[in-house]
Scaffold this active site. Structure first.
Site, PDB file in Angstrom:
ATOM      1  CG  ASP A  27      41.515  -0.650  49.599  1.00  0.00           C
ATOM      2  OD1 ASP A  27      41.853  -0.952  48.441  1.00  0.00           O
ATOM      3  OD2 ASP A  27      42.272  -0.039  50.383  1.00  0.00           O
ATOM      4  CD  GLU A  47      47.401  -5.939  46.881  1.00  0.00           C
ATOM      5  OE1 GLU A  47      48.404  -6.138  47.585  1.00  0.00           O
ATOM      6  OE2 GLU A  47      47.185  -4.856  46.293  1.00  0.00           O
TER       7      GLU A  47
END
Length: 537
Positions: A36, A205
């Protein structure tokens, strides 16, 4: 004269060779547990952060000047009073995707502590820290991001389905609200920006908003963090939308390459523009080795060009133009080559605090370790690595599938419950312990099926050198009185014990380090580590 000419020619050839060598780079740019990624540029310096889940300190922060060579400079979460990853926090919970941004001389980190408080942001003038206490936002979802428009207003971009209607399975989306940074709270209306680039889009997301050439672009992750992971983009003339899906979506994915692709599960990207005008994206991806994903989610770098495609009103970000996807090898950015000092193979524990590479499982609420006289001492405590607690465990990321990790320790105890040694750890039900117990050395594996003793040999001396050697498939274990005289334990353990394919809840990644426990009983014993080595191949 002839010698001088030959010397000059050799220097020129050496420089040319060095330039040729550095003309390309190999992905990933951060290997091992670095999922991420989020990135920002301040002047000619770049800063990047990653998720850290239940590990403490949390939110590693890296710095670079060329996007290839990165140096760990600190963490966002460093103080127990700042954030507590308490006992009971499950594997792969804690700090999820982080966004790093810089505005008006201040750095911002915004993220989610899953099962420990929700969404918050922290600030610092120096990205190396110290960082502020959290400002809690009481908002839904994960993966929040921040965007400042030209009028100075700050916008929070969140994750969630505000309608709460599910027209298809796992329908989610991105929404936005203004953030008042002076009050530290969200204000005004909330607007759903998208539910994904198409009907049946799953797990939208990781949203980020950018303003490029006067237009707004929303970039999101879709498809989950496995084989169907991807990056999609949306365009708008207004900050509030509507955001129109790009016809080229998904703009980045490896889902079409199948489950056996070497680089797979590509997604969750963030964009940065260099001072020279180039665009690059950092994203997460995984790598297959003989069918296994040993190193979990890593950080990859991909070139990006904005092109106005036929019939399109807005410019489309083209990832790795002409080839697509995340490259294994690629021409490096047009930036001065800026190598950083490599982490030493050996830590002699002669500093007054632990090196930045060392992490703990969950937050240490008490000081159970000390650095003294060139040694690291760990107290033997009741906590065990099998449970969701903060054990006496100090570990660093495994960054290579082939590696050697060694430690010299001094430990003596006649109690069968007191154990100390090395550990290869992924999750509470996926690890290997190489420990001294009484007058024996024991090798124990823990999987979802339970605990299993692999080997046991007699060893009476207090001092011992332990070594774990991985060839990229098997781990072998060695012991002895000195580094030069080691004996094989006689068994091998498949490295796949800590792979994505074998563990459950494996959002985090693999570690190797030092471990001590009294297995549920109180103890006053300590183990002393003289040094620890880690070297990748």
């Amino acid at each position: 004269m002839r010698k001088l000419v030959l010397f000059a020619m050799s220097v020129v050839l050496a420089i040319a060779s060095l330039c040729a060598e550095n003309a390309t780079f190999k992905n990933p740019i951060l290997s091992g547990f670095h999922p991420d990624p989020s990135i920002c540029r301040v002047g000619d310096e770049y800063y990047m952060v990653n998720s850290s889940f239940e590990w403490f300190p949390g939110i590693p922060i890296y710095k670079s000047k060329d996007l290839i060579n990165w140096k760990l400079i600190g963490y966002g979460i460093t103080r127990p009073e700042q954030m507590q990853f308490a006992d009971g926090l499950q594997d792969s919970r804690g700090i999820y995707a982080v966004t790093i941004r810089h505005h008006d001389g201040l750095f911002y980190l915004i993220t989610t502590c899953v099962q420990c408080g929700g969404n918050f942001y922290i600030t610092a003038k120096d990205p190396a820290g110290p960082w502020s206490d959290p400002v809690w936002l009481h908002s839904q979802g994960i993966d929040p991001s921040l965007f400042w428009d030209e009028d100075g207003k700050c916008y929070y971009v969140g994750h969630g389905n505000m309608s709460r209607k599910s027209d298809w399975p796992d329908k989610n989306g991105a929404w936005m609200q203004e953030l008042d940074t002076k009050q530290g709270k969200l204000v005004g209306k909330r607007v759903q920006l998208t539910h994904g680039h198409a009907s049946n889009a799953r797990w939208t997301e990781g949203p980020h908003i950018y303003k490029i050439n006067g237009k707004y672009m929303l970039l999101v992750a879709e498809g989950g963090t496995g084989y169907f992971h991807s990056v999609t983009v949306f365009h708008s003339d207004s900050i509030w939308g509507p955001y129109i899906p790009d016809h080229a979506n998904p703009v980045l994915t490896h889902r079409h390459l199948g489950k056996d692709s070497y680089i797979h599960s590509v997604g969750h990207a963030d964009l940065v523009q260099t001072q020279n005008g180039e665009w690059w994206a950092v994203s997460l991806a995984k790598r297959h080795f003989d069918g296994y994903t040993y190193l979990a989610r890593e950080t990859f770098l991909t070139p990006v060009e904005f092109q106005k495609l036929e019939g399109m009103k807005w410019e489309t970000p083209i990832f790795n133009p002409g080839k697509g996807g995340v490259p294994e090898m690629c021409k490096r950015p047009n930036l001065p080559w800026s190598p950083v000092e490599k982490t030493p193979v050996r830590d002699n524990f002669d500093a007054d605090k632990l090196a930045l590479e060392w992490n703990f499982l969950r937050t240490p609420m008490e000081k159970w370790y000390e650095l003294k006289d060139g040694h690291l001492a760990l107290e033997l405590r009741p906590q065990v690595a099998d449970s969701l607690v903060n054990p006496s465990l100090v570990a660093r990321r495994i960054e290579h599938i082939a590696f050697t990790a060694s430690a010299k320790m001094k430990f003596s105890s006649r109690k069968s419950n007191e154990q100390a040694g090395m550990i290869v750890y992924r999750v509470s039900n996926g690890h290997v312990q190489f420990i001294k117990c009484g007058n024996e050395l024991v090798l124990v594996s823990t999987t979802r099926a339970g605990k299993k003793e692999l080997a046991r040999v007699p060893y009476k001396k207090a001092e011992v050198v332990l070594r774990i050697v991985s060839d990229g498939k098997d781990m072998r274990f060695y012991y002895g009185e000195s580094e030069d005289a080691l004996t094989d334990m006689g068994v091998a353990q498949l490295l796949s014990i800590i792979s994505d394919e074998k563990v459950s809840g494996g959002f985090n990644g693999p570690y190797v380090g030092m471990y001590a426990t009294s297995n549920g009983k109180s103890s006053k014993s300590k183990v002393w580590f003289d040094w620890f080595d880690y070297e990748g191949k």
